[in-house]
Design a protein around this motif. Structure first.
Motif, PDB file in Angstrom:
ATOM      1  N   LYS A  16      38.460  44.201  38.590  1.00 29.94           N
ATOM      2  CA  LYS A  16      37.152  44.747  38.266  1.00 29.94           C
ATOM      3  C   LYS A  16      36.520  45.285  39.549  1.00 29.94           C
ATOM      4  O   LYS A  16      36.715  44.710  40.617  1.00 29.94           O
ATOM      5  N   GLU A  17      35.775  46.354  39.407  1.00 31.25           N
ATOM      6  CA  GLU A  17      35.206  47.040  40.569  1.00 31.25           C
ATOM      7  C   GLU A  17      34.450  46.101  41.519  1.00 31.25           C
ATOM      8  O   GLU A  17      34.652  46.147  42.737  1.00 31.25           O
ATOM      9  N   PRO A  18      33.598  45.196  40.986  1.00 29.10           N
ATOM     10  CA  PRO A  18      32.857  44.303  41.898  1.00 29.10           C
ATOM     11  C   PRO A  18      33.750  43.363  42.715  1.00 29.10           C
ATOM     12  O   PRO A  18      33.341  42.877  43.769  1.00 29.10           O
ATOM     13  N   GLN A  19      34.973  43.119  42.204  1.00 26.61           N
ATOM     14  CA  GLN A  19      35.891  42.209  42.900  1.00 26.61           C
ATOM     15  C   GLN A  19      36.451  42.793  44.188  1.00 26.61           C
ATOM     16  O   GLN A  19      36.780  42.066  45.132  1.00 26.61           O
TER      17      GLN A  19
END
Length: 569
Positions: A16-19
């Motif tokens: 996921k992008e935030p990761q």
């Protein structure tokens, strides 16, 4: 390129992008590349990385490498170590030659392979585990495919015209250009050592021959060579073990000494006539292995203290018990290694002498010439020993001599086949040993079993059922504080979910209270009850400690240890 691969993994839904930024920072702090970190923490799989590479380089992704995709002639041109080190392999798909790589960014390796093969090849990508598995199974010196083809084609392998080659002392891996049967035997031995098998079973049936390995105590099928090479295969092994190939009616025992990849391997060979031929079981002993230190075997502080005290005594008997294959000899060798010193005279009597220890005199039992445990033990006691190790107390005569040795000022170590530490006492009484002699000589009894150790690469957390927890004697409140793992399976552990074995123990110290029970001829349950009161932990309890440490599974412990309900009945 790293950013692009990360972007593709996000598009694939794996990350996921935030990761992404968090993972970059964590990888940097761990002093690892981002890819290494993602794989190490099982955040992405090798297949996910391979699919991302496939999209980035616009090259084919190969999910599995089958036998039809391999070319033995092409593989034979490339060194095995080169393929393994660089995780590359030539394959044929849709009549086109591809070089499959786990890391297609390494163009130098791909170019070198094209030069070696002398053919144009296109790049492709696959998971590293898929490539390793294919190399192991299909590389000519290791895979059985080419050998089996040669065996099927060789029409000379009939009774009286066997070409079994000459036995020499070369390393097994260097014996490449030999006859098919010799190649097959070399393959069987090499793979067994590579997989760290303890035993090889060659089993003849009506229409086939099965070759099975025992790895971590569990049997699995390795090969099924053609039935008509059975006689040649058995003859080859018999000659290597210096056995009479003409004798097919009686059981035979022999020994083979070989080297595999520079390691010296001692093989005990047992031949048994069965309905469809001769069955061979080979026990492998790696002479290069060193013994673990006593305090590294996994004893609890209390158990280690009891054992250390028992073996520090100038006289007395310490017994190690358990079924065949439970690691008793390994534990005894660890104890002997601790005791080994120029200041003491240690002599052992064993059948067979499994490992040689410098500084210790080891006697091999030879019953055919009358050198039994009892006979050897009598002679040993005239050799001024301080410490005597008896490989196995098989009969009352050996037990009596061991008792006398202890009473005359010797420390005696031995093994016995019993189900628990407490049952050892009643077993000795059943053998005719007087209870007062047992109580005055036995200082400690160690019972043990082996359980398979979880593979760290693929073990997975889970929550066991309330019923299983009840059998273990673990309350729901206790269970909340424990992380339970189950076996999954991956290429690293041959899909078993386990890698290696660890022991679980129960150590009974013969206290004053237990001595009274022995003299009163109390049964095993009464003795065990007192031992528990004295601080002993039984096998299942030690197993729970290993479960809590994330080392093994509930199923493994319950397969070798009695449930808590039975312990406290």
């Amino acid at each position: 390129m790293v950013e692009a691969i990360l972007h593709i993994l996000v598009q694939m839904g794996v990350l996921k992008e935030p990761q992404v930024e968090v993972l970059k920072k964590e990888a940097e702090e761990s002093d690892m590349s981002l890819q290494e970190y993602l794989l190490e923490k099982s955040i992405v799989s090798q297949k996910d990385i391979a699919k991302a590479y496939s999209q980035y380089f616009s090259i084919p992704y190969i999910d599995v490498i089958t036998e039809k995709m391999t070319d033995q002639a092409l593989l034979a041109k490339i060194q095995f170590q080169f393929l393994r080190t660089n995780l590359v392999m030539p394959v044929i798909q849709d009549d086109k030659l591809f070089i499959v790589a786990a890391n297609p960014y390494n163009m130098a390796v791909l170019d070198e392979l094209v030069l070696i093969l002398g053919k144009h090849a296109s790049p492709a990508v696959a998971a590293g585990s898929v490539i390793i598995d294919a190399i192991n199974r299909f590389y000519p010196l290791q895979g059985a495919t080419s050998m089996m083809e040669e065996l099927e084609e060789d029409t000379k392998l009939i009774e009286g015209e066997l070409d079994i080659g000459q036995v020499d002392e070369n390393d097994v891996l260097s014996m490449a250009s030999k006859t098919p049967v010799v190649k097959l035997v070399n393959h069987i031995l090499f793979q067994a050592v590579k997989k760290d098998a303890s035993d090889i079973h060659i089993e003849p049936y009506e229409k086939e021959v099965r070759i099975r390995y025992r790895v971590d105590g569990v049997m699995f099928l390795a090969l099924t060579p053609p039935k008509r090479i059975q006689s040649a295969l058995i003859s080859r092994l018999k000659i290597m073990a210096n056995l009479d190939i003409a004798e097919k009616r009686k059981p035979l025992d022999g020994r083979i000494e070989i080297k595999v990849s520079g390691k010296e391997i001692d093989i005990r060979v047992s031949v048994l006539p069965v309905q469809y031929g001769e069955r061979i079981v080979m026990r492998l002993l790696d002479k290069s292995k060193t013994f673990m230190q006593l305090d590294k075997l996994g004893f609890s502080p209390r158990d280690l203290k009891v054992i250390t005290h028992a073996i520090s005594e100038p006289n007395g008997i310490m017994l190690v018990t358990g079924p065949t294959g439970s690691g008793k000899t390994t534990t005894l060798y660890a104890i002997l290694s601790r005791l080994n010193s120029p200041l003491v005279n240690i002599i052992t009597v064993e059948d067979p002498v499994e490992y040689q220890i410098s500084g210790i005199n080891q006697v091999q039992v030879h019953e055919k010439v009358g050198l039994t445990f009892a006979v050897a033990l009598r002679s040993i006691l005239r050799q001024d020993p301080d410490i005597v190790m008896i490989g196995e107390t098989r009969d009352a005569e050996t037990a009596q001599i061991a008792i006398q040795a202890s009473l005359t000022g010797h420390l005696v170590l031995s093994t016995l086949h019993t189900n628990s530490a407490a049952a050892t006492i009643t077993r000795l009484i059943d053998m005719g040993i007087e209870p007062f002699l047992i109580s005055s000589t036995i200082t400690a009894v160690l019972a043990q079993r082996l359980v398979r150790k979880l593979c760290d690469a693929c073990k997975r957390q889970y929550q066991p059922t309330a019923e299983v927890l009840h059998i273990l004697g673990i309350s729901s409140e206790q269970a909340k504080k424990i992380t339970f793992y189950e076996a999954v399976g991956c290429p690293k552990c041959m899909e078993s979910g386990y890698a290696g074995r660890i022991p679980i123990f129960e150590v009974m110290q013969v206290t004053h209270a237990i001595s009274k029970l022995i003299i009163a001829k109390a049964d095993a349950r009464e003795i065990q009850k007192q031992a528990l009161a004295d601080g002993m932990t039984v096998l299942i309890q030690d197993g729970i400690v290993k479960i809590e440490a994330g080392l093994t599974t509930i199923e493994e412990v319950l397969s070798v240890a009695t449930s808590q309900e039975d312990v406290y009945e």
